[in-house]
Write an enzyme that holds these catalytic residues in place. Structure first.
Site, PDB file in Angstrom:
ATOM      1  N   GLY A  42      29.577-120.167  74.116  1.00  0.00           N
ATOM      2  CA  GLY A  42      28.292-120.732  74.699  1.00  0.00           C
ATOM      3  C   GLY A  42      27.634-120.217  75.759  1.00  0.00           C
ATOM      4  O   GLY A  42      27.876-120.545  76.885  1.00  0.00           O
ATOM      5  N   ASP A  67      28.139-116.302  71.456  1.00  0.00           N
ATOM      6  CA  ASP A  67      26.857-117.135  71.146  1.00  0.00           C
ATOM      7  C   ASP A  67      26.038-116.278  70.191  1.00  0.00           C
ATOM      8  O   ASP A  67      26.037-115.353  69.901  1.00  0.00           O
ATOM      9  CB  ASP A  67      25.977-117.293  72.260  1.00  0.00           C
ATOM     10  CG  ASP A  67      25.014-118.233  72.378  1.00  0.00           C
ATOM     11  OD1 ASP A  67      24.454-118.549  71.444  1.00  0.00           O
ATOM     12  OD2 ASP A  67      25.010-119.088  73.267  1.00  0.00           O
ATOM     13  N   GLY A  71      20.327-120.787  70.005  1.00  0.00           N
ATOM     14  CA  GLY A  71      20.161-121.961  70.537  1.00  0.00           C
ATOM     15  C   GLY A  71      20.929-122.981  69.784  1.00  0.00           C
ATOM     16  O   GLY A  71      21.289-122.903  68.583  1.00  0.00           O
ATOM     17  N   HIS A 140      30.583-127.517  70.848  1.00  0.00           N
ATOM     18  CA  HIS A 140      31.468-126.813  69.951  1.00  0.00           C
ATOM     19  C   HIS A 140      32.666-127.535  69.521  1.00  0.00           C
ATOM     20  O   HIS A 140      33.029-128.381  70.332  1.00  0.00           O
ATOM     21  CB  HIS A 140      31.859-125.527  70.606  1.00  0.00           C
ATOM     22  CG  HIS A 140      30.656-124.808  71.206  1.00  0.00           C
ATOM     23  ND1 HIS A 140      29.879-124.083  70.396  1.00  0.00           N
ATOM     24  CD2 HIS A 140      30.428-124.726  72.396  1.00  0.00           C
ATOM     25  CE1 HIS A 140      28.785-123.308  71.003  1.00  0.00           C
ATOM     26  NE2 HIS A 140      28.936-123.678  72.133  1.00  0.00           N
ATOM     27  N   HIS A 157      32.733-128.243  79.115  1.00  0.00           N
ATOM     28  CA  HIS A 157      31.634-128.737  79.696  1.00  0.00           C
ATOM     29  C   HIS A 157      30.863-129.664  78.807  1.00  0.00           C
ATOM     30  O   HIS A 157      31.060-129.843  77.598  1.00  0.00           O
ATOM     31  CB  HIS A 157      30.520-127.573  80.203  1.00  0.00           C
ATOM     32  CG  HIS A 157      29.562-127.754  81.032  1.00  0.00           C
ATOM     33  ND1 HIS A 157      28.096-127.266  80.723  1.00  0.00           N
ATOM     34  CD2 HIS A 157      29.549-128.700  82.361  1.00  0.00           C
ATOM     35  CE1 HIS A 157      27.559-127.931  82.047  1.00  0.00           C
ATOM     36  NE2 HIS A 157      28.041-128.628  82.709  1.00  0.00           N
ATOM     37  N   ASP A 158      29.951-130.449  79.538  1.00  0.00           N
ATOM     38  CA  ASP A 158      29.231-131.408  78.955  1.00  0.00           C
ATOM     39  C   ASP A 158      30.147-132.601  78.507  1.00  0.00           C
ATOM     40  O   ASP A 158      29.824-133.058  76.875  1.00  0.00           O
ATOM     41  CB  ASP A 158      28.403-130.823  77.725  1.00  0.00           C
ATOM     42  CG  ASP A 158      27.108-130.044  78.492  1.00  0.00           C
ATOM     43  OD1 ASP A 158      26.825-130.448  79.673  1.00  0.00           O
ATOM     44  OD2 ASP A 158      26.484-129.179  77.679  1.00  0.00           O
TER      45      ASP A 158
HETATM   46  C1  LIG Z   1      24.780-125.376  76.755  1.00  0.00           C
HETATM   47  S1  LIG Z   1      24.100-123.834  75.844  1.00  0.00           S
HETATM   48  C2  LIG Z   1      25.336-122.677  76.915  1.00  0.00           C
HETATM   49  C3  LIG Z   1      24.950-122.693  78.528  1.00  0.00           C
HETATM   50  C4  LIG Z   1      25.512-121.722  79.237  1.00  0.00           C
HETATM   51  N1  LIG Z   1      26.853-121.330  79.315  1.00  0.00           N
HETATM   52  C5  LIG Z   1      25.003-121.741  80.627  1.00  0.00           C
HETATM   53  O1  LIG Z   1      25.730-121.640  81.630  1.00  0.00           O
HETATM   54  O2  LIG Z   1      23.623-121.852  80.738  1.00  0.00           O
HETATM   55  C6  LIG Z   1      25.193-123.659  74.476  1.00  0.00           C
HETATM   56  C7  LIG Z   1      25.070-122.545  73.693  1.00  0.00           C
HETATM   57  O3  LIG Z   1      25.902-122.570  72.541  1.00  0.00           O
HETATM   58  C8  LIG Z   1      25.204-121.713  71.644  1.00  0.00           C
HETATM   59  N2  LIG Z   1      25.810-122.005  70.149  1.00  0.00           N
HETATM   60  C9  LIG Z   1      25.709-123.621  69.627  1.00  0.00           C
HETATM   61  N3  LIG Z   1      26.471-123.462  68.613  1.00  0.00           N
HETATM   62  C10 LIG Z   1      27.109-122.586  68.235  1.00  0.00           C
HETATM   63  C11 LIG Z   1      27.753-121.822  67.364  1.00  0.00           C
HETATM   64  N4  LIG Z   1      28.125-122.576  66.208  1.00  0.00           N
HETATM   65  N5  LIG Z   1      28.260-120.440  67.421  1.00  0.00           N
HETATM   66  C12 LIG Z   1      27.901-119.689  68.435  1.00  0.00           C
HETATM   67  N6  LIG Z   1      26.999-120.132  69.653  1.00  0.00           N
HETATM   68  C13 LIG Z   1      26.642-121.579  69.320  1.00  0.00           C
HETATM   69  C14 LIG Z   1      23.947-121.848  71.594  1.00  0.00           C
HETATM   70  O4  LIG Z   1      23.183-120.719  70.933  1.00  0.00           O
HETATM   71  C15 LIG Z   1      23.648-122.093  73.053  1.00  0.00           C
HETATM   72  O5  LIG Z   1      23.207-120.814  73.631  1.00  0.00           O
END
Ligand SMILES: C[S@@+](CC[C@H](N)C(=O)[O-])C[C@H]1O[C@@H](n2cnc3c(N)ncnc32)[C@H](O)[C@@H]1O
Length: 201
Positions: A42, A67, A71, A140, A157-158
């Site tokens: 992520g 990632d 999104g 995830h 996280h989260d």
């Molecule tokens: C909450 S954001 C990460 C925030 C980041 N760590 C930060 O500090 O700002 C979650 C990310 O997980 C990615 N994501 C979600 N599902 C995913 C998957 N199945 N495989 C790869 N990336 C994924 C999304 O594209 C998104 O950019």
């Protein structure tokens, strides 16, 4: 451990979802992890990547960050966390990869961080590298968690125990890890939990 001033200025300009107190707790977790290959799942625009990449650079470690850069559900049009500035005007799709490349270039962490642009489910089919630190940020599952060595650190996280406050997959990951007896919790800061792997089946 704190970021040097020049990197604090970089992260201040990077879009993302990691509050500073949690970022500091994340750095502390990484700083106490063993040297080796570290993995973040992520990346988004690379805010947490700068914090972890800096610690990795100080610990002779290497950070992989995965990632697909399209999104999560909540980043899509019509959802609360959609950002029109991150939409590729040709494809019409969210694309955070250009922002990540800029972040890594500005932070000077390009040699310490290897971005992998892929879905975690696809990476899980071929990924085999033993990990000493794993950070899950987003909704995830623990697809690559089996590669965390004994003594390795898992940061998630989260975490929202109350479904009214947020998605449940990260909390379920932590619950399953603790229930397995293979992990113990070592730290907590708001929605960030830090676990240590003490055994593997
Ligand atoms: C909450 S954001 C990460 C925030 C980041 N760590 C930060 O500090 O700002 C979650 C990310 O997980 C990615 N994501 C979600 N599902 C995913 C998957 N199945 N495989 C790869 N990336 C994924 C999304 O594209 C998104 O950019």
């Amino acid at each position: 451990m704190l970021l040097p001033q020049r990197l604090l200025e970089v992260v201040a300009g990077v879009k993302g979802f990691l509050p500073e107190n949690e970022a500091i707790a994340l750095m502390a977790a990484a700083a106490s992890a063993e040297t080796g290959v570290w993995l973040e799942i992520g990346t988004y625009c690379g805010k947490s990547t700068v914090y972890l990449g800096y610690v990795a650079s100080q610990h002779d470690s290497h950070l992989i960050t995965i990632d697909h850069h399209q999104g999560s559900e909540e980043n899509q049009p019509g959802w609360e966390w959609h950002d029109t500035e991150l939409v590729n005007c040709e494809t019409g799709r969210l694309d955070t990869l250009p922002a990540l490349r800029r972040t890594l270039w500005l932070s000077g962490l390009e040699t310490v961080v290897t971005p992998v642009v892929a879905d975690t489910r696809s990476v899980a089919t071929w990924f085999q590298t033993p990990l000493t630190f794993l950070f899950l940020d987003g909704n995830h599952t623990e697809d690559v968690a089996p590669h965390l060595v004994i003594g390795g650190t898992l940061a998630v996280h989260d975490i929202f125990e109350d479904p009214a406050k947020g998605g449940q997959p990260p909390w379920h990951v932590v619950q399953r890890a603790l229930a397995s007896g293979e992990f113990v919790q070592t730290a907590q800061c708001d929605s960030l939990r830090v676990l240590k792997r003490v055994a593997r089946s």
